[in-house]
Structures are given as structure tokens and as C-alpha cells.
Scaffold this motif. Structure first.
Motif, PDB file in Angstrom:
ATOM      1  N   UNK A 136     -90.073 -80.849 -36.730  1.00  0.00           N
ATOM      2  CA  UNK A 136     -89.855 -81.714 -37.883  1.00  0.00           C
ATOM      3  C   UNK A 136     -88.354 -81.822 -38.136  1.00  0.00           C
ATOM      4  N   UNK A 137     -87.947 -82.956 -38.694  1.00  0.00           N
ATOM      5  CA  UNK A 137     -86.578 -83.164 -39.153  1.00  0.00           C
ATOM      6  C   UNK A 137     -86.676 -83.686 -40.577  1.00  0.00           C
ATOM      7  N   UNK A 142     -83.301 -79.375 -39.130  1.00  0.00           N
ATOM      8  CA  UNK A 142     -84.134 -79.497 -37.936  1.00  0.00           C
ATOM      9  C   UNK A 142     -84.992 -78.245 -37.837  1.00  0.00           C
ATOM     10  N   UNK A 143     -86.296 -78.430 -37.789  1.00  0.00           N
ATOM     11  CA  UNK A 143     -87.241 -77.327 -37.638  1.00  0.00           C
ATOM     12  C   UNK A 143     -87.733 -77.328 -36.194  1.00  0.00           C
ATOM     13  N   UNK A 144     -87.642 -76.184 -35.552  1.00  0.00           N
ATOM     14  CA  UNK A 144     -87.948 -76.113 -34.123  1.00  0.00           C
ATOM     15  C   UNK A 144     -88.684 -74.818 -33.811  1.00  0.00           C
ATOM     16  N   UNK A 145     -89.260 -74.782 -32.624  1.00  0.00           N
ATOM     17  CA  UNK A 145     -89.938 -73.590 -32.115  1.00  0.00           C
ATOM     18  C   UNK A 145     -89.308 -73.170 -30.797  1.00  0.00           C
ATOM     19  N   UNK A 146     -89.133 -71.871 -30.641  1.00  0.00           N
ATOM     20  CA  UNK A 146     -88.780 -71.302 -29.350  1.00  0.00           C
ATOM     21  C   UNK A 146     -90.051 -70.711 -28.770  1.00  0.00           C
ATOM     22  N   UNK A 147     -90.439 -71.205 -27.603  1.00  0.00           N
ATOM     23  CA  UNK A 147     -91.710 -70.810 -26.999  1.00  0.00           C
ATOM     24  C   UNK A 147     -91.484 -70.043 -25.699  1.00  0.00           C
ATOM     25  N   UNK A 175     -75.566 -71.973 -33.154  1.00  0.00           N
ATOM     26  CA  UNK A 175     -76.246 -72.446 -34.354  1.00  0.00           C
ATOM     27  C   UNK A 175     -76.986 -71.324 -35.066  1.00  0.00           C
ATOM     28  N   UNK A 176     -77.679 -70.494 -34.324  1.00  0.00           N
ATOM     29  CA  UNK A 176     -78.426 -69.397 -34.921  1.00  0.00           C
ATOM     30  C   UNK A 176     -78.875 -68.465 -33.813  1.00  0.00           C
ATOM     31  N   UNK A 190     -84.913 -72.783 -37.831  1.00  0.00           N
ATOM     32  CA  UNK A 190     -84.360 -74.046 -38.330  1.00  0.00           C
ATOM     33  C   UNK A 190     -82.845 -73.986 -38.296  1.00  0.00           C
ATOM     34  N   UNK A 191     -82.210 -75.145 -38.180  1.00  0.00           N
ATOM     35  CA  UNK A 191     -80.757 -75.257 -38.256  1.00  0.00           C
ATOM     36  C   UNK A 191     -80.429 -76.520 -39.036  1.00  0.00           C
ATOM     37  N   UNK A 192     -79.222 -76.575 -39.582  1.00  0.00           N
ATOM     38  CA  UNK A 192     -78.767 -77.760 -40.297  1.00  0.00           C
ATOM     39  C   UNK A 192     -78.149 -78.733 -39.301  1.00  0.00           C
ATOM     40  N   UNK A 193     -78.577 -79.997 -39.380  1.00  0.00           N
ATOM     41  CA  UNK A 193     -78.071 -80.999 -38.446  1.00  0.00           C
ATOM     42  C   UNK A 193     -76.830 -81.707 -38.962  1.00  0.00           C
ATOM     43  N   UNK A 194     -76.497 -81.542 -40.254  1.00  0.00           N
ATOM     44  CA  UNK A 194     -75.336 -82.195 -40.870  1.00  0.00           C
ATOM     45  C   UNK A 194     -75.388 -83.709 -40.702  1.00  0.00           C
TER      46      UNK A 194
END
Length: 431
Positions: A136-137, A142-147, A175-176, A190-194
Motif C-alpha cells: 500500500x502507498x 510506503x507499506x511493504x513486505x520482506x518475504x 531507509x530502514x 514501512x518507509x516515508x516516500x517524501x
């Protein structure tokens, strides 16, 4: 230090959040001639370079050899070496790259077990490799998954300009970091996309990566200080080497501080100063009349000026201020002090005489003040004249059980030899 070339299979790279267009360094007519030669094996290729997909030549080049495919060396373009990945078989031995844009959701090549079905125009994500997924954005986040994680900690790089980022790994921003823990299948972050129009993410195993000859890994420096340009011999907040903290599992950034408010606050906002004695604060929290630190809501640290809202009326407030370092589980330090606040207006209550106008030789005006007084004066006026600045008197304060507050100050004003005396006006500086 774990060589980057040896961690290519643990790198999930690059995730494109918006549409991209790339200019390839070769034409479509060159592809047949290129394919007639034997590509270099993955072990013969460097990690850093520009790697284009043979299966999807319109896609932008990857900044590193993170897929584990064989590739052809096409020479250099400026200072960057160009390679063409032999990825037409739909499988690889590496890190599960895929890219997405808003016009064509099909990623290039495949992943670690991922495949592209050109008939149904669908993509199957890998089941046994590292890969990224944007879920999701929203509102710049930005919301993401590490799989498919298999190790302790992973580094998430970000970039907004792929042409610059692919020149060198140093052009990517950290980023994180993600600690999969027991949830190795899917770890959300999640990270900020600015509000950038293009965003690229790149994940790699960070567990054993060090720099500058350190024994302490980069991820540990980043977790506690948000930086990697630190050294084993740097000192923590109590003067101990960071390497020793890492080896012994000690929080290196314990905060020591003090703060001070005025003894009495007039109004509903207490403003004071914080003195940071040691450590680097990243987050702060404030509790008022609450001894349960679990209720704290942590906010980014804003500096040494502290403002606290007091909106429950006059009285003594127990103000607790907490500071902590960068990790969510960082050691918290709390300092508590009482603050006396006067948030309501100074008021007089006249208890006698009951009538506002009397006609008698002597008038004694009595009442109550709602705060401690430093001085009490009064004025008297009638048809005979005006006198001002006369001294009034008050008695010791007492606790009022009706309003449950201290103090309640009785006062007396005595006027003599006045006829038809009107109620005096009083002036009471508070102290």
C-alpha cells in the motif's frame, strides 16, 4: 566482513513504485548476435554495474548483480559497466528481483522460484527466495513486505533516481532495517516516500556486514545511532567502547538528563529547559500525574525546550519527562518533579456584610481569597471623599472541603468614621 559478492543470493532488490522508462545501450537487432555467444557465469560477474534483462529489454537496468543470472559483458557506458542478463529461462539462483509500474505489472525475468506466465500475463512470486512486495502507498508512506528471509537482519535501501543509484552502492540511502525474528515468511515494514514520483527499494542481508575494519556490524550501529560511519573504539554514553557494548548486548545510548520548571506556573502551560548530560535522545514522552510509564506516547525528540499543558485547574502537578534512544526497546530514562500551577484567575469572595451599601459608623468587610497573597490594599469612596491604598489584613490559609483545594485565605478590611459607606474596592497582588 562478509563480501558483498557472497551475499548476492540473499539480496532481494528493487522495487519500482511508479512508471519508469529506460533507454537501453543496445538495439533489438543486436539481441540475436548477443545470444549466439556464451555469457559469463554468475560467479564471474561483479555485483556492481548496470544489468539489463534479456527477457524484458524495456525495463531499466539493475544497479547490481543481485539476481544470480549469467550475463554478457557489453562493455562500458561512461564509467559504468553494462551487462545483459541471460534470464529468458524464467528462473534464477539469486535474490528474486521484480519491478512494478502502473502500466505493466509483470516483472522482468522471475525470482527465486518466481515465474512469468506469458500466456495469462501473470507472475508467480518465489516461494523459497528473498523478495519485496509493496502492499500500500498512503499519505506519503510506503507499506511493504520482506518475504523469504533466512537471516537475522536485513537492510532496506531506497533511491528516487535509478540512473544515479545504479552507479554505485553508495548512492543508495539506508531507509530502514528489518528484523524478521520468527516471522521469516513475511515481515511488514514501512518507509516515508517524501512524495517522490519514483521510489526504488533494495533489500539485502545485513547480518554480517561490517565496514572501516570494525568488528561491530553496520546494522548494530544503525539500530542505535541511525548511522554506520562509527567505529569500535567510539565511546558510548558512559565512556565505554561501542565494541564492548555490542559484544555484551548493552544499550550504548542511555540518556542522562535533568530539567527545570519555575516553582510556580501562572497559566495553563509550563515552559522549562532540559539539560542533556549524556547520550543522544531520539524520542521523548511526557506524563502528568501518571506513574505508569507504560502509558507514555513516544514522539520524536524536539530539543531542550519543554512545554507542558496543564488544564486541570489550580494545584500541584507531578510532571514526568522520559527520553530514550532510537530502538523501540531502548533504555528509557525518566525524571520527575512537582509543578505548582495557578491556572485560574485570582478571585475574591465577599462574605460580609451581606448588603453592598450600609449606613453605620464602622464597617468591617470580610471575605476569602483563592490564592496566597503577598499584599492586600483597599480603597474607600463616598460622598465625603476618597481614600486609597489602605492596608488590609489576612489570616492563615485553610483547606476548603467544598472545593477540595488549598489555600482559602480569609481577609479583613476595617473602615472607621464613615457614614453611608459603599463597599470598598480591593487590590490584591498575588505572591
Amino acid at each position: 566482513m562478509k563480501p558483498i559478492a557472497r551475499i548476492a543470493s540473499a539480496v532481494a532488490a528493487l522495487f519500482v513504485a511508479t512508471t519508469l522508462h529506460a533507454q537501453l545501450p543496445f538495439s533489438a537487432s543486436d539481441l540475436a548476435a548477443i545470444e549466439s555467444t556464451t555469457p559469463l557465469s554468475a560467479d564471474e560477474l561483479p555485483v556492481i554495474g548496470t544489468f539489463y534483462s534479456l527477457a524484458n529489454p524495456s525495463w531499466p537496468g539493475l544497479p547490481a548483480n543481485i539476481l544470480g543470472y549469467p550475463a554478457w559483458d557489453l562493455g562500458s557506458l561512461g564509467t559504468v559497466e553494462i551487462y545483459l542478463l541471460d534470464d529468458t529461462n524464467g528462473s534464477d539462483s539469486g535474490g528474486g528481483f521484480y519491478a512494478m509500474d502502473d502500466s505493466d505489472p509483470i516483472p522482468p525475468g522471475g525470482g527465486d522460484g518466481g515465474t512469468v506466465n506469458e500466456v495469462t500475463n501473470t507472475y508467480s512470486f518465489p516461494t523459497n527466495g528473498l523478495w519485496l512486495q509493496i502492499t500500500n502507498i498512503s499519505n506519503g508512506t510506503v507499506y511493504a513486505n520482506l518475504n523469504g528471509a533466512t537471516d537475522f537482519v536485513y537492510e532496506i535501501y531506497s533511491a528516487t533516481n535509478l540512473a544515479v543509484a545504479e552507479m554505485a552502492i553508495s548512492n543508495w540511502d539506508i531507509a530502514t532495517e528489518v528484523f524478521p525474528g520468527y516471522n521469516t515468511n513475511t515481515m511488514a515494514f514501512s518507509i516515508e516516500s517524501d512524495a517522490q514520483p519514483n521510489l526504488f527499494l533494495w533489500a539485502r542481508d545485513w547480518t554480517h556486514i561490517t565496514s572501516f575494519g570494525n568488528t561491530t556490524p553496520e546494522w548494530w550501529f544503525w539500530e542505535y545511532f541511525g548511522a554506520v560511519d562509527l567505529f569500535d573504539t567510539d565511546l558510548d554514553s558512559i565512556g565505554q567502547h561501542l565494541l564492548l557494548d555490542y559484544q555484551q548486548g548493552i544499550d550504548p545510548n542511555i540518556i542522562f538528563f535533568s530539567f527545570q520548571f519555575p516553582n510556580e506556573i501562572y497559566g495553563d502551560v509550563a515552559s522549562g529547559n532540559l539539560v542533556n548530560l549524556s547520550g543522544t535522545p531520539f524520542y521523548e514522552a511526557i506524563l502528568i500525574n501518571d506513574t505508569n510509564t507504560g502509558d507514555a506516547v513516544w514522539q520524536p525528540y524536539t530539543g531542550t525546550n519543554i512545554s507542558v499543558s496543564l488544564n486541570s485547574g489550580n494545584g500541584t502537578y507531578i510532571v514526568s519527562i522520559g527520553l530514550r534512544g532510537r530502538p523501540a526497546n531502548a533504555t528509557t530514562t525518566w525524571v520527575t518533579m512537582p509543578v505548582s500551577a495557578i491556572t485560574s484567575t485570582l478571585a475574591l469572595t465577599i462574605t460580609g456584610p451581606a448588603s453592598g451599601t450600609v449606613s453605620q459608623p464602622m464597617v468591617q468587610l470580610q471575605g476569602l481569597a483563592n490564592e496566597t497573597l503577598s499584599n492586600l490594599t483597599f480603597d474607600v469612596s463616598n460622598s465625603l471623599g476618597v481614600v486609597t491604598g489602605l492596608q488590609g489584613y489576612w489570616n492563615a490559609s485553610f483547606f476548603d472541603t467544598n472545593v477540595l483545594n488549598l489555600p482559602r485565605i480569609p481577609f479583613n478590611v476595617m473602615t472607621c468614621s464613615w457614614q453611608t459607606v459603599q463597599t470598598p474596592s480591593l487590590s490584591m497582588p498575588q505572591g
